[in-house]
Design an enzyme around this catalytic site. Structure first.
Site, short mmCIF file in Angstrom:
data_model
loop_
_atom_site.label_atom_id
_atom_site.label_comp_id
_atom_site.label_asym_id
_atom_site.label_seq_id
_atom_site.Cartn_x
_atom_site.Cartn_y
_atom_site.Cartn_z
N CYS A 162 -24.00 4.84 -13.73
CA CYS A 162 -25.37 4.59 -13.31
C CYS A 162 -26.35 5.47 -12.83
O CYS A 162 -27.44 5.20 -12.88
CB CYS A 162 -25.29 3.18 -12.53
SG CYS A 162 -24.04 2.20 -13.05
N HIS A 302 -32.01 1.04 -6.43
CA HIS A 302 -30.96 0.72 -7.25
C HIS A 302 -30.47 -0.72 -7.36
O HIS A 302 -30.83 -1.17 -8.57
CB HIS A 302 -29.71 1.27 -6.84
CG HIS A 302 -28.54 1.47 -7.81
ND1 HIS A 302 -28.55 1.98 -8.86
CD2 HIS A 302 -26.95 1.16 -7.62
CE1 HIS A 302 -27.58 1.87 -9.66
NE2 HIS A 302 -26.74 1.34 -8.78
N GLU A 313 -27.51 -0.36 0.27
CA GLU A 313 -28.61 0.48 0.04
C GLU A 313 -29.69 -0.02 1.14
O GLU A 313 -30.51 1.03 1.59
CB GLU A 313 -29.16 0.22 -1.40
CG GLU A 313 -30.29 1.09 -1.83
CD GLU A 313 -30.84 0.67 -3.27
OE1 GLU A 313 -31.80 1.60 -3.84
OE2 GLU A 313 -30.37 -0.27 -3.78
N LYS A 334 -34.38 -4.33 -11.79
CA LYS A 334 -33.22 -4.61 -12.34
C LYS A 334 -33.45 -6.29 -12.39
O LYS A 334 -32.60 -6.77 -13.14
CB LYS A 334 -31.92 -4.30 -11.89
CG LYS A 334 -31.80 -3.00 -12.22
CD LYS A 334 -30.30 -2.44 -11.60
CE LYS A 334 -30.24 -1.10 -11.77
NZ LYS A 334 -30.84 -0.08 -11.11
N HIS A 339 -29.17 -4.54 -15.58
CA HIS A 339 -28.76 -3.43 -15.19
C HIS A 339 -28.40 -2.52 -16.43
O HIS A 339 -27.65 -2.71 -17.24
CB HIS A 339 -27.57 -3.30 -14.39
CG HIS A 339 -27.00 -1.86 -13.65
ND1 HIS A 339 -27.55 -0.78 -13.93
CD2 HIS A 339 -26.08 -1.69 -12.65
CE1 HIS A 339 -26.95 0.42 -13.38
NE2 HIS A 339 -26.08 -0.28 -12.51
N PHE A 398 -20.65 4.56 -10.19
CA PHE A 398 -19.13 4.58 -10.05
C PHE A 398 -18.81 5.77 -9.68
O PHE A 398 -19.27 7.04 -10.16
CB PHE A 398 -18.42 3.94 -11.11
CG PHE A 398 -18.57 2.25 -11.40
CD1 PHE A 398 -19.18 1.67 -9.98
CD2 PHE A 398 -18.06 1.50 -12.28
CE1 PHE A 398 -19.54 0.15 -10.01
CE2 PHE A 398 -18.35 0.20 -12.44
CZ PHE A 398 -18.81 -0.74 -11.38
#
Length: 413
Positions: A162, A302, A313, A334, A339, A398
């Site tokens: 991502c 994010h 976050e 998002k 996403h 990830f």
């Protein structure tokens, strides 16, 4: 270090086909999430996604070339064409060796892999296309872009889940700063709304299953969020060395002044406790730009709509910005796009640039039941006019890979 500016933006998202359509849709708070149409999702735990609808690859690519590429490469080429046109940049033989490309993807040609696996099983190995491998490998997005427009400078592709698009833009910035190139085409593309892609993320229990309310499914920072919504598309920026851009009379959207990257070194999918890695990455970005946290006006978070991710976050932002965190505008687009995985960083960087240029901040929609652990100003429901001198974009992938970019309002040479 040489200064780096943004002169062109190309966005293809579930909210709109093109930069202007995407930007206007985001400001209107329009969701691009709906029932999956690329395959029959009956029987899948998740039956919704953010698809790019009404996209015809033939509108951007020669028909005979279309079948040699996976859908994510179609998106990459289309977004690049938009960005180059927006920048009014022609890559001539005189500048070709000083123009590079870094456009990546998180997962690559999953459409091609699934299709040709069926061909292999049903019709045998001799029926595979000779273009099977080139159409699926991730660096062929950058490769096809360079071939199409004759860009002979630095050419690579980050593959960092991502954080891909953000790493690509940051790495491209460095090439210009260090004198390796005068222009870089940079960003990310992704197209993995496939049976295997959806089933795989379902197996991780990562996706929202709010199938009866698609447009309300992506709800970052909301107490009732139940996972992210898969999206697809591409975001590509044209970065130029400042003097090069000024000599050719380019319009400058914003200046790219900071880039940070690091690792959580903690877990293959979960963020580090208290968002420690994310906090360090934001701090590294501010240090790279040589600015204090208090100058930042907007963060494109994010903000994936996962319980742990959104809370950590938020904690990371508080760690880095202290009391200023309460004055920041923080939104997750998002909530509208879903996403976009490897394309998310490219798209969200473009959104930050537009926020700096227009002094407008897109909202976080679906924030109806605020999570007590998420207590910042997430610009709920409606876009807001606000002076944006500095905008930060966050991308956390990830494997614990993190990347952030800081954009500044352009104030001349």
């Amino acid at each position: 270090m040489r200064r780096v500016v943004v002169t062109g933006i190309g966005l293809i998202t579930p909210v709109g086909l093109g930069t202007e359509a995407t930007w206007e849709g985001l400001l209107q708070g329009r969701s691009g999430i709906g029932r999956i149409s690329q395959f029959d999702p009956t029987g899948f735990a998740t039956q919704i996604a953010g698809e790019v609808r009404d996209f015809r690859a033939e509108d951007y690519i020669e028909p005979k070339e279309v079948k040699k590429m996976d859908r994510f490469i179609h998106f990459a080429l289309a977004a690049t064409q938009m960005a180059l046109q927006d920048a009014r940049l022609e890559i001539t033989p005189q500048i070709a060796e000083r123009v590079g490309v870094i456009v990546g993807a998180g997962m690559g040609g999953l459409h091609a892999i699934e299709y040709y696996h069926k061909v292999l099983l049903q019709r045998g190995p001799r029926r595979l296309s000779p273009f099977f491998i080139p159409m699926l490998i991730i660096n062929l997005a950058s490769g096809q872009i360079s071939i199409r427009w004759g860009a002979k400078g630095p050419n690579s592709a980050a593959v960092t889940a991502c954080a891909t698009g953000t790493h690509c833009i940051g790495d491209a910035m460095r090439h210009i700063q260090l004198g390796h190139a005068d222009v870089m085409i940079a960003g990310g593309a992704e197209a993995v709304i496939t049976p295997l892609g959806i089933a795989g993320f379902n197996a991780m229990r990562a996706l929202s299953t709010r199938n009866d309310e698609p447009q309300r499914a992506s709800r970052p920072f909301d107490a009732e969020r139940d996972g992210f919504v898969m999206g697809e598309g591409a975001g590509v920026l044209i970065l130029e060395e400042l003097d090069f851009a000024l000599r050719r009379g380019a319009r400058v959207y914003a200046e790219l002044v900071g880039y940070g990257m690091n690792a959580d070194a903690y877990h293959m999918t979960s963020p580090a406790p208290q968002g420690e890695g994310a906090a360090r990455c934001m701090a590294l970005t501010l240090a790279d730009a040589g600015v204090a946290p208090q100058v930042v006006d907007y963060i494109n978070a994010h903000g994936t709509s996962t319980k742990q991710g959104d809370e950590l976050e938020t904690a990371a932002i508080k760690t880095v910005f202290g009391q200023h965190a309460r004055r920041l505008l923080v939104s997750s687009t998002k909530s509208m796009t879903g996403h976009l995985l490897g394309a998310a960083g490219g798209v969200e960087a473009g959104i930050c640039v537009l926020s700096v240029y227009h002094d407008r901040v897109p909202p976080t929609i679906n924030l109806e039941h605020p999570d007590p652990e998420c207590d910042l100003d997430y610009v709920p429901h409606q876009a807001r006019e606000h002076e944006v001198r500095y905008a930060l974009t966050n991308s956390f992938g990830f494997g614990g890979t993190n990347a952030c970019l800081l954009f500044k309002k352009f104030e001349g040479p």
